[in-house]
Design an enzyme around this catalytic site. Sequence first.
Site, PDB file in Angstrom:
ATOM      1  N   LYS A 115      50.817 -24.724 -56.648  1.00  0.00           N
ATOM      2  CA  LYS A 115      50.143 -25.450 -55.568  1.00  0.00           C
ATOM      3  C   LYS A 115      49.339 -26.606 -56.159  1.00  0.00           C
ATOM      4  CE  LYS A 115      47.270 -24.374 -51.482  1.00  0.00           C
ATOM      5  NZ  LYS A 115      46.441 -23.327 -50.850  1.00  0.00           N
ATOM      6  N   SER A 190      47.327 -22.864 -46.046  1.00  0.00           N
ATOM      7  CA  SER A 190      47.572 -24.141 -46.682  1.00  0.00           C
ATOM      8  C   SER A 190      48.644 -24.110 -47.764  1.00  0.00           C
ATOM      9  CB  SER A 190      46.279 -24.673 -47.290  1.00  0.00           C
ATOM     10  OG  SER A 190      45.802 -23.788 -48.282  1.00  0.00           O
ATOM     11  N   SER A 214      45.429 -18.463 -46.874  1.00  0.00           N
ATOM     12  CA  SER A 214      46.337 -19.555 -47.229  1.00  0.00           C
ATOM     13  C   SER A 214      47.544 -19.157 -48.064  1.00  0.00           C
ATOM     14  CB  SER A 214      45.576 -20.660 -47.957  1.00  0.00           C
ATOM     15  OG  SER A 214      44.832 -21.411 -47.023  1.00  0.00           O
TER      16      SER A 214
END
Lengths: 536, 549
Positions: A115, A190, A214
């Site tokens: 990420k 996210s 997330s």
Amino acid sequence: MLSSIQNPRLLRLSTLHQIPLRCLQTSTTPVPTPSSPQPTSQILRIRKSLLSRETTAVEIAKTFLSRLRRTEPQLKSFLYVSPEDGVLKQAEEIDRRIQNNEELGPLAGVLAGVKDNICTSDMPSTAGSKILENYTPPYDATAVKKLRENGAIIVGKTNLDEFGMGSTTEASGYQVTANPWDLSRVPGGSSGGSAAAVSAQQCAVSLGTDTGGSVRQPASFCGVVGLKPTYGRVSRYGLVAYASSLDVIGCLGSSVADTGIVLQAVSGHDKFDATSSKQGIPNFASQFIPKDYLDSKPLKGLRVGVIRETLVDGVDPDVISSLQRSVSHLEDLGCTISEVSFPSFSLGLPAYYILASSESSSNLARYDGVRFGNQVFADELSTLYGDSRAEGFGSEVKLRILMGTYALSAGYYDAYYKRAQQVRTLVQKSFRAALEENDVLISPAAPSVAYKIGEKKNDPLAMYAGDIMTVNVNLAGLPALVLPCGFVEEGSSVLPVGLQMIGAAFDEESLLKIGHIFEQTLQGYSFVPPLVGDDF
Amino acid sequence: MALTFFRGIKTCPLVHYPSAYFARKNGFFYCTTGSTETQFATQEKQQSGDSKVVPKTYRKSPDKLLKDYEAIIGIETHVQLNTSTKAFCGCPYSYGAQPNTSICPVCMGLPGALPVLNSKVVEYAVKLGLALNCKLSMDSKFDRKQYFYPDLPKAYQISQFDVPIAIGGYIDIDLPVEFGGGHRKFGITRVHMEEDAGKLLHTGTGNYSQVDLNRAGVPLLEIVSEPDMRTGIEAAEYAAELQRVVRYLGVSNGNMQEGSLRCDVNISIRPIGQQEFGTKVEIKNLNSFSSVSRAIDFEISRQVQLHSQGQADQIVQETRLWEEGAQKTITMRKKEGLSDYRYFPEPDIPGVTLSEEYVDGIRSSLPELPEIKRRRYENMGLSMQDVLFLANDINVAEFFDATIANAADVKLAANWIMGDIAAYMKNEKLSISEIKLTPLELGELIASIKGGTISGKIGKEILFELMAKGGTVQGLIKEKDLVQIVDRSEIEKMVDKVLADNPEQLKQYRGGKTKLQGYFAGQVMKASKGKANPKLLNQILLEKLNTET
């Protein structure tokens, strides 16, 4: 091989077990799902094929890269993809080691996505924000360093909502990632890029981050396994902070085993993170009993609590049905099911948004345009600050900075921040009590399946409400595993549903064990999206 | 005026980090646009050393007027700790290093970097807390103090807000004898741990400023006093005593010029007898104890004058700068309401918990503190002047203690140290630990003189040799054959010879010119090469002079 969606073996699942749950609604619509053998560990498969010389690391890397190239224009899960020659060079090194019978790390040859809010010294790390456009940190996050030390090849940086603030990737400063199951839908967020990339097999595993769900919510939306470890299990050093007391680096994979193996690699105390725990790390892999060795009631005596407040109005009935089928499945495996009530459950959401916003308003203050990132020319210092931030941050980030700044302001601190902390203590107590009477707690991972891109973009409250299933876990700092447990049909799409299992602090071991058995015994589902097609 | 803000390089993944550049406008970062004070004359410039406090009287404010008022003074002191690494990362800090050479992702506040507390900071804070007679918080925590400024890389300072590590202590001071002396006890409100900010470098000609982050993250202890001081001298002595304490403890070099010890003074005045406090003014930029004292005296006069002229409303809550050149305070910035730092608990650093054993361990390792030392010296019978001199510098005090530990005479040891040794150190610009003389040899020297082995005059000669080159008293006496002659017959022989060689003077003496005794004594001493015991010499000489043969 799996491109056709077939009618699953729903017969067994539709004989619904009546359990004492409110809102019990059984979905009678047969959900079409693909059928397949049980998900297997990509990591173990790669390792086996390498050691048996069946294939080479270069071949494996090429397969992933070609699939990535093919699917990326539609998915947009990556903000940055490593140059092919660099990836292949790392793969060649692994092949060389195999040739020389040298020791191989547990993740040798495994392509991993990271990420983009996790620092990498050789790739930009923007946290999905324009304010960090082209910013490359001078160091690797501890988790990234550990991935590399274990032999993983970092294939690129995955898309996210700016600084992790969002549930869809629509708040990314760069692009919106599509859901591999239906390109018109969000992958969740996210960590939407990390989940979509694993789901579409653009990489074998990925790292995400989980502040309020997330890792888990996108795992649910994309039909992959997402593991949110206990707060402190994985070092946060190099994780671009959103809300420091809630942020956790988590693992995404296409099987429970993969997330466990990745967790094994990245866990541990780090002298660079004072909040990382010195708790011993068990051998997570030893939990993965092959299916053939399981007896008929492999989870006999396991106490499972179903959180009543997660199965109420506002939660998609199809999601509730899926959960109920999972409950039946667990019961079949020998679990004792009971219902658990959390009176403080609904308080968690506002408390979370106050605490996370407050901490983010402070954590994001350093993006002032003075030392790195976006800087706007100005003739006064306050203008330099104001313009750089106004231009660099997206609207969701600004919204949360404003909320957090307000909540911490003199005169409001007690009413907001302090009260939210009190709620947090309450939530922690509730979980402790519930986990004394149960080995694990279960709930849906999200109140709905993946929704349409743009559907909730302009309704932040509806978006925030989607975090109801996950935020309490962060407030309590507990580990939770989300794994696909069924499908919901939405129009022409078939969308995965995730089951969340919550465990006691530092007991990822139990979650992985139960999750693995659940996954290996769940009949009739394949969680490989149609997009991936025959080449997988 | 359009100015450009620019930086060298946006990001740099290499070992060397770029310094950041940005523009300023006419000293933009300091709002020191000039004095707003015109009604006051400037004070005559006084130069004085760091440790000496010079009194001043303000010309335009007659003492009579000042007597009607009372000043209320409190001091916030920042002490930079001399830990080998910074508070939250592994970077070393050395004053005066090349800009941005001692920085890392943590003290630069790079995304993803986390602070990890240096345990030495806690140890030093506990030391100082105990030394200042404070109550320790066994469970304290860190908080974030938030504000934007280019020298503050994270845009918050890691500090302690509502639970400081130490609270409610006091400090004892003895005012210098030249200012009337006297003992004072000033309250300490709190001691807390925090980090320093970086430094802005304003180029003289350029239209930009640069940030040097070497100092960012260096550990500080902030010590807040109660508003117990009433005069500039008291405040300066408070600061001097704090410096002594941190130096005794070895937690800081306490150097004001380098900014290792920084004092911000809060001051208000009120007519004697009035209960409520006047408006508080803060003074910054105090780089020596004398500037603390003089700035306060200036400020008291300024405020008293305003108040007495019915212009008390012109005393406003503000920060003023002490201008060393002009010897006055000028407005730096007016306070527009209370600034809101939005403190909240630092989530990256777990709470600091002290155990009883830990605190006891530190308590038992504390050195003898200045106040205790002074009382001990006083009880030895030393004058307050001597006491203050000896206890002022820990190294001098230790030298003195080591000297008298060898049973040397206390008063003589004090005299030697404060006299010839201090003078030598001053001339040669050496500290007491740099001279070659050891306390053991000083004790030996004093004993040799006292025991009559050598004369005081020879002792002095040896002393300088010992300070410059080292060696032992015994060795030098032997080497130079300096042992005092105490053999009566030997001196008698010398006296006889001198008398025989000077028949004329002898005649004069016996004729009544008795002051010639000194002449004879000098001749005999010369003949003995200075080694004759003076007492014995004079005794024999007198006998012989007054005995007709």
